[in-house]
Every structure is written in structure tokens, then in C-alpha cells.
Design an enzyme around this catalytic site. Structure first.
Site, PDB file in Angstrom:
ATOM      1  N   ASP A  29      -2.320   5.211  -7.711  1.00 30.69           N
ATOM      2  CA  ASP A  29      -3.763   5.172  -7.942  1.00 30.69           C
ATOM      3  C   ASP A  29      -4.034   5.472  -9.416  1.00 30.69           C
ATOM      4  OD1 ASP A  29      -6.429   5.540  -5.877  1.00 30.69           O
ATOM      5  OD2 ASP A  29      -6.658   6.170  -7.970  1.00 30.69           O
ATOM      6  N   ILE A  30      -4.967   4.738  -9.992  1.00 33.02           N
ATOM      7  CA  ILE A  30      -5.270   4.899 -11.426  1.00 33.02           C
ATOM      8  C   ILE A  30      -5.949   6.242 -11.701  1.00 33.02           C
ATOM      9  CG2 ILE A  30      -7.597   3.879 -11.471  1.00 33.02           C
ATOM     10  CD1 ILE A  30      -6.643   2.249 -13.937  1.00 33.02           C
ATOM     11  N   ASN A  86     -10.460   4.556   3.877  1.00 26.37           N
ATOM     12  CA  ASN A  86     -11.916   4.558   3.815  1.00 26.37           C
ATOM     13  C   ASN A  86     -12.447   3.222   4.315  1.00 26.37           C
ATOM     14  OD1 ASN A  86     -12.372   7.157   2.721  1.00 26.37           O
ATOM     15  ND2 ASN A  86     -11.755   6.424   0.691  1.00 26.37           N
ATOM     16  N   GLU A  94     -14.522   1.921  -2.248  1.00 20.85           N
ATOM     17  CA  GLU A  94     -14.910   1.252  -3.502  1.00 20.85           C
ATOM     18  C   GLU A  94     -14.360  -0.163  -3.589  1.00 20.85           C
ATOM     19  OE1 GLU A  94     -13.326   3.633  -6.634  1.00 20.85           O
ATOM     20  OE2 GLU A  94     -14.646   5.338  -6.231  1.00 20.85           O
ATOM     21  N   VAL A  95     -13.160  -0.349  -3.072  1.00 18.44           N
ATOM     22  CA  VAL A  95     -12.486  -1.637  -3.241  1.00 18.44           C
ATOM     23  C   VAL A  95     -12.389  -2.311  -1.869  1.00 18.44           C
ATOM     24  CG1 VAL A  95     -10.387  -2.811  -4.023  1.00 18.44           C
ATOM     25  CG2 VAL A  95     -11.180  -0.740  -5.210  1.00 18.44           C
ATOM     26  N   HIS A  99      -6.830  -0.587   2.250  1.00 25.47           N
ATOM     27  CA  HIS A  99      -5.754   0.155   1.598  1.00 25.47           C
ATOM     28  C   HIS A  99      -5.641   1.534   2.223  1.00 25.47           C
ATOM     29  CE1 HIS A  99      -9.517   0.663  -0.650  1.00 25.47           C
ATOM     30  NE2 HIS A  99      -9.139   1.906  -0.908  1.00 25.47           N
ATOM     31  N   HIS A 101      -4.556   5.328   1.355  1.00 22.84           N
ATOM     32  CA  HIS A 101      -4.222   6.317   0.330  1.00 22.84           C
ATOM     33  C   HIS A 101      -3.118   7.212   0.888  1.00 22.84           C
ATOM     34  CE1 HIS A 101      -8.048   5.958  -2.135  1.00 22.84           C
ATOM     35  NE2 HIS A 101      -8.456   5.423  -1.009  1.00 22.84           N
TER      36      HIS A 101
HETATM   37  P1  5GP Z   1     -11.488   3.620  -2.056  1.00 22.03           P
HETATM   38  O1  5GP Z   1     -12.576   4.508  -2.575  1.00 22.03           O
HETATM   39  O2  5GP Z   1     -11.931   2.172  -2.020  1.00 22.03           O
HETATM   40  O3  5GP Z   1     -10.903   4.087  -0.746  1.00 22.03           O
HETATM   41  O4  5GP Z   1     -10.288   3.746  -3.078  1.00 22.03           O
HETATM   42  C1  5GP Z   1     -10.124   2.894  -4.167  1.00 22.03           C
HETATM   43  C2  5GP Z   1      -9.102   3.527  -5.065  1.00 22.03           C
HETATM   44  O5  5GP Z   1      -8.671   2.543  -5.993  1.00 22.03           O
HETATM   45  C3  5GP Z   1      -9.610   4.720  -5.868  1.00 22.03           C
HETATM   46  O6  5GP Z   1      -8.865   5.877  -5.545  1.00 22.03           O
HETATM   47  C4  5GP Z   1      -9.435   4.269  -7.299  1.00 22.03           C
HETATM   48  O7  5GP Z   1      -9.027   5.327  -8.155  1.00 22.03           O
HETATM   49  C5  5GP Z   1      -8.394   3.185  -7.205  1.00 22.03           C
HETATM   50  N1  5GP Z   1      -8.479   2.172  -8.246  1.00 22.03           N
HETATM   51  C6  5GP Z   1      -9.617   1.560  -8.672  1.00 22.03           C
HETATM   52  N2  5GP Z   1      -9.333   0.667  -9.630  1.00 22.03           N
HETATM   53  C7  5GP Z   1      -7.981   0.710  -9.823  1.00 22.03           C
HETATM   54  C8  5GP Z   1      -7.087   0.020 -10.691  1.00 22.03           C
HETATM   55  O8  5GP Z   1      -7.472  -0.839 -11.486  1.00 22.03           O
HETATM   56  N3  5GP Z   1      -5.763   0.347 -10.601  1.00 22.03           N
HETATM   57  C9  5GP Z   1      -5.304   1.274  -9.717  1.00 22.03           C
HETATM   58  N4  5GP Z   1      -3.989   1.500  -9.724  1.00 22.03           N
HETATM   59  N5  5GP Z   1      -6.119   1.952  -8.880  1.00 22.03           N
HETATM   60  C10 5GP Z   1      -7.448   1.671  -8.932  1.00 22.03           C
END
Ligand code: 5GP
Length: 116
Positions: A29-30, A86, A94-95, A99, A101
Site C-alpha cells: 500500500d502506498i 472495504n 476509495e478504489v 482488494h 488489505h
Molecule cells: P480502500 O480505502 O479502497 O479500501 O483502500 C485503497 C487503498 O489503496 C488505500 O489504502 C490507499 O493507500 C491505496 N492506494 C491508493 N492509491 C495507491 C497507489 O497508487 N499505489 C498503491 N500502492 N496503493 C494505493
């Protein structure tokens, strides 16, 4: 249009990939919230768990086998870790590319914040 994670899977966008096969990809994760924070994603685009179909079951089962392997390789299999998926706005997703975590390397505290 490909999702952000599809671009990571195809290496259009750089990421620290720790595992990849025909079905799933795992990368750091970034914005890690713990010493170990890996995202494990299907290589195909499934927006969220709301979009999971019976035909995805084998791949999603495999994803958990990969999670186990990644946890071992990252050194948290024995100390413990949390797998989080999520789904939708209340969860903070967010994405829009399903996925998991994999988070560990410290005590993670309660599962969910108790305050509103
Ligand atoms: P969500 O909130 O959708 O469950 O998690 C999305 C995750 O993607 C977040 O923890 C965020 O830090 C990670 N993320 C967002 N953009 C990028 C990226 O460009 N590269 C990587 N490696 N992780 C990302």
C-alpha cells in the site's frame, strides 16, 4: 477505463509488487497504516464485493491462499494480522477494484472505531 489497480497489475503505474500470478497480484500500500500493509487484488476488475459472482469463487479462494503465503513472507503469520475488505462509502472504500488489505506488524487495536 482501467482502474488504478489494473494499471499497477499491468505495470503501467509503479508499485512494490510482492506476489503475482495469473489470478491475483499483491503489492505494498502506498500509504501504509502499519509496518506490513499489502493489498491483494484480483487481476480482473471486480468493483466491490457487491459485484462478486459465483464464477469468481475459485479465484477468491485462491486469493486467501496467497494472503496466507504473503503473511508468512512478510513475517506476520505468527504475530497476527488482519484482512480487511472495504465495500462502499460507509466503509471508506476509495478504489473501485476489489482488494484485501493485509495489515500487521503491530497490535492493531479494536476491529472498528466505537465512536460515530
Ligand atoms: P480502500 O480505502 O479502497 O479500501 O483502500 C485503497 C487503498 O489503496 C488505500 O489504502 C490507499 O493507500 C491505496 N492506494 C491508493 N492509491 C495507491 C497507489 O497508487 N499505489 C498503491 N500502492 N496503493 C494505493
Amino acid at each position: 477505463m482501467p482502474t488504478l489497480f489494473s494499471k499497477i497489475i499491468t505495470r503501467e503505474i509503479p508499485a512494490s509488487i510482492v506476489y503475482q500470478d495469473d489470478l491475483v497480484t499483491a503489492f505494498k500500500d502506498i500509504n501504509p497504516v502499519a509496518p506490513v500493509h499489502i493489498l491483494i487484488v484480483p487481476n480482473i476488475e471486480i468493483a466491490s464485493t457487491n459485484d462478486v459472482l459465483p464464477e469468481h469463487e475459485k479465484m477468491l479462494g485462491h486469493l486467501f491462499t496467497v494472503a496466507k503465503q504473503v503473511a508468512q513472507e512478510q513475517g506476520v503469520a505468527e504475530s497476527g494480522y488482519r484482512l480487511i475488505v472495504n465495500n462502499g462509502s460507509d466503509s471508506g472504500q476509495e478504489v473501485a477494484h476489489l482488494h484485501v488489505h493485509l495489515i500487521g506488524g503491530r497490535n492493531l487495536g479494536p476491529l472498528v472505531q466505537t465512536r460515530e
